[in-house]
Scaffold this active site. Structure first.
Site, PDB file in Angstrom:
ATOM      1  N   MET A  30       0.813  -1.177   0.453  1.00 16.44           N
ATOM      2  CA  MET A  30       0.213  -0.447  -0.199  1.00 16.44           C
ATOM      3  C   MET A  30       1.173   1.593  -0.020  1.00 16.44           C
ATOM      4  O   MET A  30       0.097   2.056   0.586  1.00 16.44           O
ATOM      5  CB  MET A  30      -1.135  -0.193   0.986  1.00 16.44           C
ATOM      6  CG  MET A  30      -2.005  -1.111   0.748  1.00 16.44           C
ATOM      7  SD  MET A  30      -3.315  -0.546   2.233  1.00 16.44           S
ATOM      8  CE  MET A  30      -3.285  -0.615   3.775  1.00 16.44           C
ATOM      9  N   GLY A  31       2.546   1.043  -0.540  1.00 15.71           N
ATOM     10  CA  GLY A  31       2.966   1.672  -0.543  1.00 15.71           C
ATOM     11  C   GLY A  31       3.439   2.674   0.715  1.00 15.71           C
ATOM     12  O   GLY A  31       3.647   1.861   1.486  1.00 15.71           O
ATOM     13  N   HIS A  34       9.131   1.020   2.972  1.00 18.90           N
ATOM     14  CA  HIS A  34      10.160   1.543   3.762  1.00 18.90           C
ATOM     15  C   HIS A  34      11.067  -0.440   4.353  1.00 18.90           C
ATOM     16  O   HIS A  34      10.588  -1.331   3.126  1.00 18.90           O
ATOM     17  CB  HIS A  34       9.847   0.692   5.209  1.00 18.90           C
ATOM     18  CG  HIS A  34       8.569   0.256   5.357  1.00 18.90           C
ATOM     19  ND1 HIS A  34       8.690  -1.469   6.092  1.00 18.90           N
ATOM     20  CD2 HIS A  34       7.334   0.507   6.282  1.00 18.90           C
ATOM     21  CE1 HIS A  34       7.605  -1.708   6.167  1.00 18.90           C
ATOM     22  NE2 HIS A  34       7.248  -0.619   5.696  1.00 18.90           N
ATOM     23  N   HIS A  37       9.878  -3.713   2.911  1.00 19.68           N
ATOM     24  CA  HIS A  37       8.939  -3.697   1.456  1.00 19.68           C
ATOM     25  C   HIS A  37      10.697  -3.928   0.839  1.00 19.68           C
ATOM     26  O   HIS A  37      10.735  -4.624  -0.300  1.00 19.68           O
ATOM     27  CB  HIS A  37       8.796  -2.942   0.731  1.00 19.68           C
ATOM     28  CG  HIS A  37       7.913  -2.137   1.517  1.00 19.68           C
ATOM     29  ND1 HIS A  37       6.870  -1.010   2.702  1.00 19.68           N
ATOM     30  CD2 HIS A  37       6.265  -3.261   1.792  1.00 19.68           C
ATOM     31  CE1 HIS A  37       5.694  -1.170   3.046  1.00 19.68           C
ATOM     32  NE2 HIS A  37       5.411  -1.561   2.885  1.00 19.68           N
ATOM     33  N   GLU A 149       6.179 -11.268   8.057  1.00 18.69           N
ATOM     34  CA  GLU A 149       5.591 -12.037   8.673  1.00 18.69           C
ATOM     35  C   GLU A 149       4.797 -11.088   9.732  1.00 18.69           C
ATOM     36  O   GLU A 149       4.758 -11.647  10.594  1.00 18.69           O
ATOM     37  CB  GLU A 149       6.892 -12.370   9.014  1.00 18.69           C
ATOM     38  CG  GLU A 149       6.627 -14.609   8.514  1.00 18.69           C
ATOM     39  CD  GLU A 149       8.421 -14.995   9.228  1.00 18.69           C
ATOM     40  OE1 GLU A 149       8.101 -14.839  10.148  1.00 18.69           O
ATOM     41  OE2 GLU A 149       7.757 -16.188   8.579  1.00 18.69           O
ATOM     42  N   SER A 187       4.352   0.888   8.384  1.00 19.87           N
ATOM     43  CA  SER A 187       4.257   2.249   7.056  1.00 19.87           C
ATOM     44  C   SER A 187       3.369   3.789   8.176  1.00 19.87           C
ATOM     45  O   SER A 187       3.989   4.959   7.325  1.00 19.87           O
ATOM     46  CB  SER A 187       3.178   2.418   6.114  1.00 19.87           C
ATOM     47  OG  SER A 187       3.476   1.395   4.900  1.00 19.87           O
ATOM     48  N   ARG A 188       3.058   2.870   9.134  1.00 20.75           N
ATOM     49  CA  ARG A 188       2.201   4.140  10.221  1.00 20.75           C
ATOM     50  C   ARG A 188       3.266   4.107  10.918  1.00 20.75           C
ATOM     51  O   ARG A 188       2.885   5.602  12.078  1.00 20.75           O
ATOM     52  CB  ARG A 188       0.719   2.977  11.393  1.00 20.75           C
ATOM     53  CG  ARG A 188      -0.061   2.624  10.264  1.00 20.75           C
ATOM     54  CD  ARG A 188      -1.371   2.453  11.233  1.00 20.75           C
ATOM     55  NE  ARG A 188      -2.381   1.884  10.015  1.00 20.75           N
ATOM     56  CZ  ARG A 188      -2.431  -0.077   9.569  1.00 20.75           C
ATOM     57  NH1 ARG A 188      -1.687  -0.227   9.586  1.00 20.75           N
ATOM     58  NH2 ARG A 188      -3.828   0.380   8.441  1.00 20.75           N
TER      59      ARG A 188
HETATM   60  O1  PAF Z   1       0.127  -5.661   2.876  1.00 17.88           O
HETATM   61  C1  PAF Z   1      -0.767  -4.629   2.834  1.00 17.88           C
HETATM   62  O2  PAF Z   1       0.137  -3.718   2.194  1.00 17.88           O
HETATM   63  C2  PAF Z   1      -2.033  -5.187   2.113  1.00 17.88           C
HETATM   64  O3  PAF Z   1      -2.802  -5.569   3.334  1.00 17.88           O
HETATM   65  C3  PAF Z   1      -2.189  -5.291   0.747  1.00 17.88           C
HETATM   66  C4  PAF Z   1      -1.003  -7.332   0.593  1.00 17.88           C
HETATM   67  C5  PAF Z   1      -1.122  -4.687  -0.078  1.00 17.88           C
HETATM   68  C6  PAF Z   1      -3.468  -5.440   0.271  1.00 17.88           C
HETATM   69  O4  PAF Z   1      -3.780  -4.158   0.094  1.00 17.88           O
END
Ligand code: PAF
Length: 284
Positions: A30-31, A34, A37, A149, A187-188
């Site tokens: 969801m962008g 960090h 990701h 995880e 991200s939060r």
């Molecule tokens: O983990 C996330 O970032 C979201 O829940 C996902 C898997 C991209 C679905 O929107």
């Protein structure tokens, strides 16, 4: 890196890659990218020929409108991060492209897995996650998909979805990544002040207290009761849950039975910012 916004263009790219027999690895996000990701992208690069990354803030998985509207959006930085990390195809659809005006999603019932913990505290959350992951999987047609995880229950839900509907797709869970102070990357976290962050570190401290106690031979029940008491009394932090679970079913794990791996899971809000964390525990 190729950037596409439309599903049709993504499909063309995917067809081109498939015609060259390339293995596609997919990292849905969801962008607000960090290091967590980046670690998923690195894993995908190791085991696949090409990496597709999506950035889409999915409205149907938010159970509070303010969490959706304040979710960090950092598209320029995300594009740079993805390019640096070696993403080949960056998919960034908008809400209309993914939902075509139909934001009602089907309810998902995987029993305890979708109705306990995150499922209970965030009503409808997994309905939205499953709806968007299904749409993304249909569009990307990947061989492997990579999930952190950190969202342990989401990972179990997606493994179940893949088993039922996408049996050819390998779902790969990648380790949770922590900041140097021990806070699980999320991200939060950008919404936490310095003081909030100090409070947020308690989540990691409590689950590790559980791990140490249980692995040193204390009973799950007694250790849990003692840590829960401290967590429930903590100031400036609202505990939602703290428990030890089977990571596949999310049923609570209690003493007795075979020696195996369980997870301590926790969710709490710090000054309105909801955080989750977990750690692996060897239980007997
Ligand atoms: O983990 C996330 O970032 C979201 O829940 C996902 C898997 C991209 C679905 O929107």
């Amino acid at each position: 890196m190729i950037t596409v916004k439309k599903r049709e263009l993504l499909a063309e790219e995917v067809r081109r890659l498939k015609s060259q027999n390339l293995q596609i690895g997919f990292v849905p996000t969801m962008g607000a990218l960090h290091h967590g990701h980046e670690s998923l992208i690195n894993e995908a690069r190791k085991s696949c020929d090409v990496v597709v990354l999506s950035v889409f803030v999915n409205p149907t998985q938010f159970n509070t409108p303010s969490d959706y509207t304040t979710y960090p959006a950092t598209l320029d930085a995300d594009l740079q991060c993805a390019e640096r990390a070696g993403v080949d195809l960056f998919f960034m659809p908008d809400v209309e492209e993914m939902y075509q005006g139909e934001l009602e999603v089907d309810a998902v019932d995987f029993g305890t897995l979708t109705h306990s913990f995150e499922g209970r505290h965030r009503q409808g959350h997994f309905d939205g996650v499953v709806a968007i992951v299904r749409k993304l999987f249909d569009a990307v047609k990947m061989d492997c998909a990579f999930f952190g995880e950190k969202d342990l229950q989401q990972l179990a839900v997606i493994k179940r979805l893949a088993r039922d509907e996408f049996p050819g797709v390998q779902i790969i869970g990648c380790p949770l990544i922590r900041d140097t102070d021990g806070l699980a990357l999320s991200s939060r976290n950008v919404r936490l002040s310095k003081d909030d962050r100090t409070r947020a570190l308690k989540l990691n401290a409590w689950i590790h207290e559980l791990k140490e106690g249980i692995e040193a031979g204390s009973s799950i029940e007694e250790t849990l009761e003692s840590v829960l008491t401290s967590a429930q009394q903590a100031q400036s932090l609202e505990l939602e849950y703290l428990d030890i679970v089977n990571p596949e079913t999310f049923e609570p794990r209690r003493s007795g039975g075979e020696k195996n791996e369980a997870f301590a899971v926790i969710a709490a809000a710090v000054n309105g910012v909801r955080l989750i964390d977990n750690c692996r525990i060897l239980c007997s």
